[in-house]
Design a protein around this motif. Structure first.
Motif, PDB file in Angstrom:
ATOM      1  N   ASP A  69       9.282  -1.157   6.274  1.00  0.00           N
ATOM      2  CA  ASP A  69       8.215  -1.677   7.122  1.00  0.00           C
ATOM      3  C   ASP A  69       6.912  -0.917   6.901  1.00  0.00           C
ATOM      4  O   ASP A  69       5.829  -1.436   7.154  1.00  0.00           O
ATOM      5  CB  ASP A  69       8.626  -1.583   8.599  1.00  0.00           C
ATOM      6  CG  ASP A  69       9.826  -2.478   8.896  1.00  0.00           C
ATOM      7  OD1 ASP A  69       9.825  -3.633   8.436  1.00  0.00           O
ATOM      8  OD2 ASP A  69      10.764  -2.006   9.558  1.00  0.00           O
ATOM      9  N   GLU A  70       7.024   0.324   6.425  1.00  0.00           N
ATOM     10  CA  GLU A  70       5.860   1.160   6.175  1.00  0.00           C
ATOM     11  C   GLU A  70       6.235   2.227   5.162  1.00  0.00           C
ATOM     12  O   GLU A  70       7.354   2.726   5.160  1.00  0.00           O
ATOM     13  CB  GLU A  70       5.403   1.826   7.477  1.00  0.00           C
ATOM     14  CG  GLU A  70       4.200   2.713   7.366  1.00  0.00           C
ATOM     15  CD  GLU A  70       3.772   3.310   8.702  1.00  0.00           C
ATOM     16  OE1 GLU A  70       2.765   4.035   8.709  1.00  0.00           O
ATOM     17  OE2 GLU A  70       4.435   3.062   9.733  1.00  0.00           O
ATOM     18  N   VAL A  71       5.279   2.570   4.301  1.00  0.00           N
ATOM     19  CA  VAL A  71       5.477   3.614   3.301  1.00  0.00           C
ATOM     20  C   VAL A  71       4.269   4.541   3.357  1.00  0.00           C
ATOM     21  O   VAL A  71       3.127   4.073   3.399  1.00  0.00           O
ATOM     22  CB  VAL A  71       5.613   3.015   1.877  1.00  0.00           C
ATOM     23  CG1 VAL A  71       5.710   4.110   0.834  1.00  0.00           C
ATOM     24  CG2 VAL A  71       6.810   2.091   1.790  1.00  0.00           C
ATOM     25  N   ILE A  72       4.519   5.839   3.366  1.00  0.00           N
ATOM     26  CA  ILE A  72       3.440   6.821   3.313  1.00  0.00           C
ATOM     27  C   ILE A  72       3.620   7.627   2.024  1.00  0.00           C
ATOM     28  O   ILE A  72       4.657   8.254   1.812  1.00  0.00           O
ATOM     29  CB  ILE A  72       3.441   7.744   4.546  1.00  0.00           C
ATOM     30  CG1 ILE A  72       3.260   6.900   5.804  1.00  0.00           C
ATOM     31  CG2 ILE A  72       2.340   8.796   4.415  1.00  0.00           C
ATOM     32  CD1 ILE A  72       3.365   7.670   7.096  1.00  0.00           C
ATOM     33  N   LEU A  73       2.599   7.560   1.171  1.00  0.00           N
ATOM     34  CA  LEU A  73       2.648   8.183  -0.143  1.00  0.00           C
ATOM     35  C   LEU A  73       1.831   9.471  -0.192  1.00  0.00           C
ATOM     36  O   LEU A  73       0.749   9.529   0.400  1.00  0.00           O
ATOM     37  CB  LEU A  73       2.066   7.224  -1.194  1.00  0.00           C
ATOM     38  CG  LEU A  73       2.745   5.876  -1.364  1.00  0.00           C
ATOM     39  CD1 LEU A  73       1.880   4.956  -2.207  1.00  0.00           C
ATOM     40  CD2 LEU A  73       4.109   6.071  -2.008  1.00  0.00           C
ATOM     41  N   PRO A  74       2.301  10.487  -0.937  1.00  0.00           N
ATOM     42  CA  PRO A  74       1.517  11.711  -1.124  1.00  0.00           C
ATOM     43  C   PRO A  74       0.591  11.573  -2.339  1.00  0.00           C
ATOM     44  O   PRO A  74       0.868  12.103  -3.411  1.00  0.00           O
ATOM     45  CB  PRO A  74       2.591  12.777  -1.351  1.00  0.00           C
ATOM     46  CG  PRO A  74       3.668  12.016  -2.075  1.00  0.00           C
ATOM     47  CD  PRO A  74       3.652  10.628  -1.480  1.00  0.00           C
ATOM     48  N   SER A  75      -0.504  10.837  -2.191  1.00  0.00           N
ATOM     49  CA  SER A  75      -1.404  10.637  -3.329  1.00  0.00           C
ATOM     50  C   SER A  75      -2.165  11.931  -3.617  1.00  0.00           C
ATOM     51  O   SER A  75      -2.194  12.843  -2.790  1.00  0.00           O
ATOM     52  CB  SER A  75      -2.375   9.486  -3.063  1.00  0.00           C
ATOM     53  OG  SER A  75      -3.439   9.893  -2.251  1.00  0.00           O
ATOM     54  N   THR A  76      -2.786  11.993  -4.766  1.00  0.00           N
ATOM     55  CA  THR A  76      -3.525  13.195  -5.154  1.00  0.00           C
ATOM     56  C   THR A  76      -4.777  13.388  -4.307  1.00  0.00           C
ATOM     57  O   THR A  76      -5.364  14.475  -4.317  1.00  0.00           O
ATOM     58  CB  THR A  76      -3.915  13.148  -6.639  1.00  0.00           C
ATOM     59  OG1 THR A  76      -4.647  11.944  -6.886  1.00  0.00           O
ATOM     60  CG2 THR A  76      -2.682  13.202  -7.528  1.00  0.00           C
ATOM     61  N   THR A  77      -5.172  12.364  -3.558  1.00  0.00           N
ATOM     62  CA  THR A  77      -6.354  12.476  -2.690  1.00  0.00           C
ATOM     63  C   THR A  77      -5.980  12.554  -1.214  1.00  0.00           C
ATOM     64  O   THR A  77      -6.855  12.505  -0.357  1.00  0.00           O
ATOM     65  CB  THR A  77      -7.309  11.289  -2.914  1.00  0.00           C
ATOM     66  OG1 THR A  77      -6.608  10.071  -2.662  1.00  0.00           O
ATOM     67  CG2 THR A  77      -7.857  11.298  -4.329  1.00  0.00           C
ATOM     68  N   GLY A  78      -4.703  12.661  -0.912  1.00  0.00           N
ATOM     69  CA  GLY A  78      -4.244  12.752   0.470  1.00  0.00           C
ATOM     70  C   GLY A  78      -3.167  11.726   0.775  1.00  0.00           C
ATOM     71  O   GLY A  78      -2.753  10.957  -0.096  1.00  0.00           O
ATOM     72  N   GLN A  79      -2.712  11.711   2.018  1.00  0.00           N
ATOM     73  CA  GLN A  79      -1.666  10.782   2.436  1.00  0.00           C
ATOM     74  C   GLN A  79      -2.215   9.359   2.436  1.00  0.00           C
ATOM     75  O   GLN A  79      -3.341   9.109   2.863  1.00  0.00           O
ATOM     76  CB  GLN A  79      -1.166  11.135   3.831  1.00  0.00           C
ATOM     77  CG  GLN A  79      -0.514  12.497   3.923  1.00  0.00           C
ATOM     78  CD  GLN A  79       0.789  12.555   3.155  1.00  0.00           C
ATOM     79  OE1 GLN A  79       1.667  11.725   3.339  1.00  0.00           O
ATOM     80  NE2 GLN A  79       0.915  13.535   2.283  1.00  0.00           N
ATOM     81  N   LEU A  80      -1.411   8.409   1.982  1.00  0.00           N
ATOM     82  CA  LEU A  80      -1.823   7.019   1.853  1.00  0.00           C
ATOM     83  C   LEU A  80      -0.775   6.134   2.502  1.00  0.00           C
ATOM     84  O   LEU A  80       0.376   6.118   2.060  1.00  0.00           O
ATOM     85  CB  LEU A  80      -1.984   6.677   0.366  1.00  0.00           C
ATOM     86  CG  LEU A  80      -2.428   5.284  -0.010  1.00  0.00           C
ATOM     87  CD1 LEU A  80      -3.828   5.018   0.543  1.00  0.00           C
ATOM     88  CD2 LEU A  80      -2.455   5.148  -1.520  1.00  0.00           C
TER      89      LEU A  80
END
Length: 134
Positions: A20-31
């Motif tokens: 239902d939701e995904v939070i990614l650790p992108s190189t510019t912050g949480q996405l």
């Protein structure tokens, strides 16, 4: 409406299912990614990918890679990944202590291969510890 999430490492499929939701650790912050998200390609850092299915959250420790979002499908290609539920919390905490000590030895020194490796080991250990705390 939900997302289809695939987390793929070179040696295994770590996660393949709906979310239902995904939070990614992108190189510019949480996405944060929700259904209907615009198409996106992003680089990922060492960190924790969080997946929400209903009211339940799962964590996956990632070691860098890329994520693509397209038509409610999220594909994550990483160098390595581990489900938080499969990580031994005590061992992960010991690894974090050792990695913190090793990285501290290089503080204030010029960049070197050993310093970079120590920093990567520290980032990996932090991600593993964080993934155990969902």
């Amino acid at each position: 409406m939900s997302l289809t999430l695939r987390v793929l490492a070179p040696d295994q499929s770590v996660f393949d299912g709906s979310a239902d939701e995904v939070i990614l650790p992108s190189t510019t912050g949480q996405l944060g990614i929700l259904p209907g998200h615009v198409s996106l390609l992003t680089a990922l850092d060492f960190g924790v990918l969080r997946v929400r299915e209903g009211n339940d959250w799962k964590a996956i420790a990632l070691q860098g890679g890329f994520a693509e979002v397209e038509s409610d499908e999220v594909t994550v290609l990483v160098n390595a990944a581990e489900l938080g539920s499969s990580i031994n919390a005590d061992a992960a905490n010991r690894e974090l202590e050792a990695a913190t000590s090793a990285a501290a030895q290089f503080e204030g020194q010029a960049p070197s291969t050993d310093k970079l490796k120590a920093q990567q080991d520290l980032a990996r250990a932090r991600a593993r510890v964080q993934a155990t705390k969902v």
